[in-house]
Design a protein around this motif. Structure first.
Motif, PDB file in Angstrom:
ATOM      1  N   ALA A  49       0.841  -1.200   0.000  1.00 17.57           N
ATOM      2  CA  ALA A  49       0.000   0.000   0.000  1.00 17.57           C
ATOM      3  C   ALA A  49       0.875   1.248   0.000  1.00 17.57           C
ATOM      4  CB  ALA A  49      -0.909   0.009   1.219  1.00 17.57           C
ATOM      5  N   LYS A  50       0.461   2.222  -0.775  1.00 15.39           N
ATOM      6  CA  LYS A  50       1.135   3.522  -0.791  1.00 15.39           C
ATOM      7  C   LYS A  50       0.499   4.391   0.278  1.00 15.39           C
ATOM      8  CE  LYS A  50       1.892   3.119  -5.696  1.00 15.39           C
ATOM      9  NZ  LYS A  50       1.194   3.204  -6.930  1.00 15.39           N
ATOM     10  N   SER A  51       1.186   5.440   0.659  1.00 19.77           N
ATOM     11  CA  SER A  51       0.605   6.349   1.645  1.00 19.77           C
ATOM     12  C   SER A  51      -0.699   6.936   1.119  1.00 19.77           C
ATOM     13  CB  SER A  51       1.584   7.457   2.017  1.00 19.77           C
ATOM     14  OG  SER A  51       1.915   8.244   0.888  1.00 19.77           O
ATOM     15  N   SER A  52      -0.789   7.143  -0.189  1.00 18.00           N
ATOM     16  CA  SER A  52      -2.028   7.667  -0.772  1.00 18.00           C
ATOM     17  C   SER A  52      -3.170   6.658  -0.641  1.00 18.00           C
ATOM     18  CB  SER A  52      -1.815   8.058  -2.234  1.00 18.00           C
ATOM     19  OG  SER A  52      -1.411   6.942  -3.001  1.00 18.00           O
ATOM     20  N   ASP A  53      -2.856   5.359  -0.694  1.00 16.72           N
ATOM     21  CA  ASP A  53      -3.881   4.327  -0.495  1.00 16.72           C
ATOM     22  C   ASP A  53      -4.409   4.379   0.935  1.00 16.72           C
ATOM     23  OD1 ASP A  53      -3.423   3.348  -3.105  1.00 16.72           O
ATOM     24  OD2 ASP A  53      -1.948   1.897  -2.384  1.00 16.72           O
ATOM     25  N   MET A  54      -3.494   4.484   1.897  1.00 16.13           N
ATOM     26  CA  MET A  54      -3.905   4.550   3.299  1.00 16.13           C
ATOM     27  C   MET A  54      -4.739   5.803   3.559  1.00 16.13           C
ATOM     28  SD  MET A  54      -2.791   1.754   4.592  1.00 16.13           S
ATOM     29  CE  MET A  54      -2.842   1.899   6.356  1.00 16.13           C
ATOM     30  N   LYS A  55      -4.285   6.921   3.012  1.00 14.93           N
ATOM     31  CA  LYS A  55      -5.017   8.176   3.197  1.00 14.93           C
ATOM     32  C   LYS A  55      -6.407   8.089   2.568  1.00 14.93           C
ATOM     33  CE  LYS A  55      -4.627  13.136   2.696  1.00 14.93           C
ATOM     34  NZ  LYS A  55      -3.851  14.260   2.221  1.00 14.93           N
ATOM     35  N   SER A  56      -6.503   7.496   1.386  1.00 12.90           N
ATOM     36  CA  SER A  56      -7.799   7.340   0.715  1.00 12.90           C
ATOM     37  C   SER A  56      -8.741   6.458   1.533  1.00 12.90           C
ATOM     38  CB  SER A  56      -7.618   6.740  -0.677  1.00 12.90           C
ATOM     39  OG  SER A  56      -6.928   7.624  -1.513  1.00 12.90           O
ATOM     40  N   LEU A  57      -8.223   5.380   2.097  1.00 15.42           N
ATOM     41  CA  LEU A  57      -9.040   4.496   2.927  1.00 15.42           C
ATOM     42  C   LEU A  57      -9.534   5.231   4.164  1.00 15.42           C
ATOM     43  CD1 LEU A  57     -10.225   1.717   3.570  1.00 15.42           C
ATOM     44  CD2 LEU A  57      -8.033   1.124   4.628  1.00 15.42           C
ATOM     45  N   ILE A  58      -8.646   5.952   4.821  1.00 14.78           N
ATOM     46  CA  ILE A  58      -9.027   6.711   6.010  1.00 14.78           C
ATOM     47  C   ILE A  58     -10.118   7.726   5.682  1.00 14.78           C
ATOM     48  CG2 ILE A  58      -8.216   8.450   7.677  1.00 14.78           C
ATOM     49  CD1 ILE A  58      -5.464   6.930   7.549  1.00 14.78           C
ATOM     50  N   GLU A  59      -9.935   8.477   4.628  1.00 11.43           N
ATOM     51  CA  GLU A  59     -10.913   9.497   4.250  1.00 11.43           C
ATOM     52  C   GLU A  59     -12.248   8.867   3.851  1.00 11.43           C
ATOM     53  OE1 GLU A  59     -10.660  12.737   4.780  1.00 11.43           O
ATOM     54  OE2 GLU A  59      -8.713  12.241   5.655  1.00 11.43           O
ATOM     55  N   TYR A  60     -12.199   7.740   3.153  1.00 15.19           N
ATOM     56  CA  TYR A  60     -13.419   7.035   2.753  1.00 15.19           C
ATOM     57  C   TYR A  60     -14.191   6.570   3.992  1.00 15.19           C
ATOM     58  CZ  TYR A  60     -16.500   3.504   0.809  1.00 15.19           C
ATOM     59  OH  TYR A  60     -17.602   2.763   0.477  1.00 15.19           O
ATOM     60  N   VAL A  61     -13.488   5.977   4.941  1.00 17.66           N
ATOM     61  CA  VAL A  61     -14.132   5.498   6.164  1.00 17.66           C
ATOM     62  C   VAL A  61     -14.762   6.664   6.921  1.00 17.66           C
ATOM     63  CG1 VAL A  61     -13.696   4.491   8.447  1.00 17.66           C
ATOM     64  CG2 VAL A  61     -12.747   3.406   6.399  1.00 17.66           C
ATOM     65  N   LYS A  62     -14.019   7.748   7.082  1.00 23.10           N
ATOM     66  CA  LYS A  62     -14.561   8.919   7.779  1.00 23.10           C
ATOM     67  C   LYS A  62     -15.826   9.426   7.094  1.00 23.10           C
ATOM     68  CE  LYS A  62     -11.711  12.146   9.059  1.00 23.10           C
ATOM     69  NZ  LYS A  62     -10.593  13.118   9.086  1.00 23.10           N
ATOM     70  N   LYS A  63     -15.792   9.512   5.766  1.00 16.56           N
ATOM     71  CA  LYS A  63     -16.939  10.021   5.008  1.00 16.56           C
ATOM     72  C   LYS A  63     -18.156   9.102   5.133  1.00 16.56           C
ATOM     73  CE  LYS A  63     -18.324  11.373   0.355  1.00 16.56           C
ATOM     74  NZ  LYS A  63     -17.921  11.488  -1.044  1.00 16.56           N
ATOM     75  N   GLN A  64     -17.936   7.800   5.009  1.00 24.24           N
ATOM     76  CA  GLN A  64     -19.046   6.855   5.074  1.00 24.24           C
ATOM     77  C   GLN A  64     -19.664   6.797   6.471  1.00 24.24           C
ATOM     78  OE1 GLN A  64     -20.527   5.389   2.393  1.00 24.24           O
ATOM     79  NE2 GLN A  64     -19.099   6.758   1.368  1.00 24.24           N
ATOM     80  N   VAL A  65     -18.840   6.856   7.504  1.00 27.09           N
ATOM     81  CA  VAL A  65     -19.362   6.867   8.873  1.00 27.09           C
ATOM     82  C   VAL A  65     -20.198   8.127   9.087  1.00 27.09           C
ATOM     83  CG1 VAL A  65     -18.740   7.051  11.324  1.00 27.09           C
ATOM     84  CG2 VAL A  65     -17.607   5.355   9.867  1.00 27.09           C
ATOM     85  N   LYS A  66     -19.723   9.261   8.607  1.00 20.83           N
ATOM     86  CA  LYS A  66     -20.472  10.523   8.737  1.00 20.83           C
ATOM     87  C   LYS A  66     -21.819  10.430   8.022  1.00 20.83           C
ATOM     88  CE  LYS A  66     -21.047  14.959   9.542  1.00 20.83           C
ATOM     89  NZ  LYS A  66     -21.337  15.475  10.856  1.00 20.83           N
ATOM     90  N   ILE A  67     -21.820   9.894   6.805  1.00 26.21           N
ATOM     91  CA  ILE A  67     -23.058   9.764   6.029  1.00 26.21           C
ATOM     92  C   ILE A  67     -24.050   8.830   6.724  1.00 26.21           C
ATOM     93  CG2 ILE A  67     -24.021   8.774   3.896  1.00 26.21           C
ATOM     94  CD1 ILE A  67     -21.475   9.852   2.472  1.00 26.21           C
ATOM     95  N   LYS A  68     -23.571   7.686   7.198  1.00 24.31           N
ATOM     96  CA  LYS A  68     -24.464   6.668   7.753  1.00 24.31           C
ATOM     97  C   LYS A  68     -24.874   6.918   9.192  1.00 24.31           C
ATOM     98  CE  LYS A  68     -23.433   3.316   4.426  1.00 24.31           C
ATOM     99  NZ  LYS A  68     -23.842   2.094   3.917  1.00 24.31           N
ATOM    100  N   THR A  69     -24.023   7.597   9.986  1.00 27.72           N
ATOM    101  CA  THR A  69     -24.329   7.749  11.413  1.00 27.72           C
ATOM    102  C   THR A  69     -24.424   9.192  11.880  1.00 27.72           C
ATOM    103  OG1 THR A  69     -22.020   7.782  12.171  1.00 27.72           O
ATOM    104  CG2 THR A  69     -23.067   5.597  11.872  1.00 27.72           C
ATOM    105  N   GLY A  70     -23.877  10.115  11.095  1.00 23.12           N
ATOM    106  CA  GLY A  70     -23.845  11.508  11.516  1.00 23.12           C
ATOM    107  C   GLY A  70     -22.673  11.843  12.427  1.00 23.12           C
ATOM    108  N   VAL A  71     -21.840  10.857  12.733  1.00 23.25           N
ATOM    109  CA  VAL A  71     -20.699  11.046  13.627  1.00 23.25           C
ATOM    110  C   VAL A  71     -19.454  11.389  12.815  1.00 23.25           C
ATOM    111  CG1 VAL A  71     -19.179   9.920  15.297  1.00 23.25           C
ATOM    112  CG2 VAL A  71     -21.629   9.440  15.323  1.00 23.25           C
ATOM    113  N   THR A  72     -18.742  12.430  13.235  1.00 23.89           N
ATOM    114  CA  THR A  72     -17.499  12.819  12.588  1.00 23.89           C
ATOM    115  C   THR A  72     -16.332  12.178  13.336  1.00 23.89           C
ATOM    116  OG1 THR A  72     -18.452  14.941  11.931  1.00 23.89           O
ATOM    117  CG2 THR A  72     -16.044  14.772  11.922  1.00 23.89           C
ATOM    118  N   LEU A  73     -15.593  11.332  12.644  1.00 23.74           N
ATOM    119  CA  LEU A  73     -14.419  10.690  13.241  1.00 23.74           C
ATOM    120  C   LEU A  73     -13.209  11.584  13.107  1.00 23.74           C
ATOM    121  CD1 LEU A  73     -14.745   7.040  11.885  1.00 23.74           C
ATOM    122  CD2 LEU A  73     -15.593   7.966  14.042  1.00 23.74           C
ATOM    123  N   GLU A  74     -12.341  11.543  14.122  1.00 27.52           N
ATOM    124  CA  GLU A  74     -11.085  12.284  14.086  1.00 27.52           C
ATOM    125  C   GLU A  74      -9.929  11.307  14.270  1.00 27.52           C
ATOM    126  OE1 GLU A  74     -10.942  15.599  16.745  1.00 27.52           O
ATOM    127  OE2 GLU A  74     -12.988  16.185  16.277  1.00 27.52           O
TER     128      GLU A  74
END
Length: 66
Positions: free
Chosen positions: A34-59
């Protein structure tokens, strides 16, 4: 947080070799090349999906140095 991630994201979600840990959804794993860009993309995707589905903002608990 792991419950929010598990309920919002399919466990097999990956970006390149960056995956969500099978043992604990709070951890992201470099399966092999995995490249650092892959890890960053996964992190951002997870944060976005959790926000959409639950309304909770992850930090992040870590600082990402680029």
């Amino acid at each position: 947080v792991w419950e929010l991630i598990k309920s919002s994201i399919p466990n097999e979600t990956s970006f390149g070799d960056a995956i969500i840990s099978e043992k604990h959804a709070n951890f992201f794993v470099n399966k092999k090349n995995a490249k650092s860009s892959d890890m960053k993309s996964l992190i951002e995707y997870v944060k976005k999906q959790v926000k959409i589905k639950t309304g909770v903002t992850l930090e992040l608990e870590v600082v990402v140095v680029e």
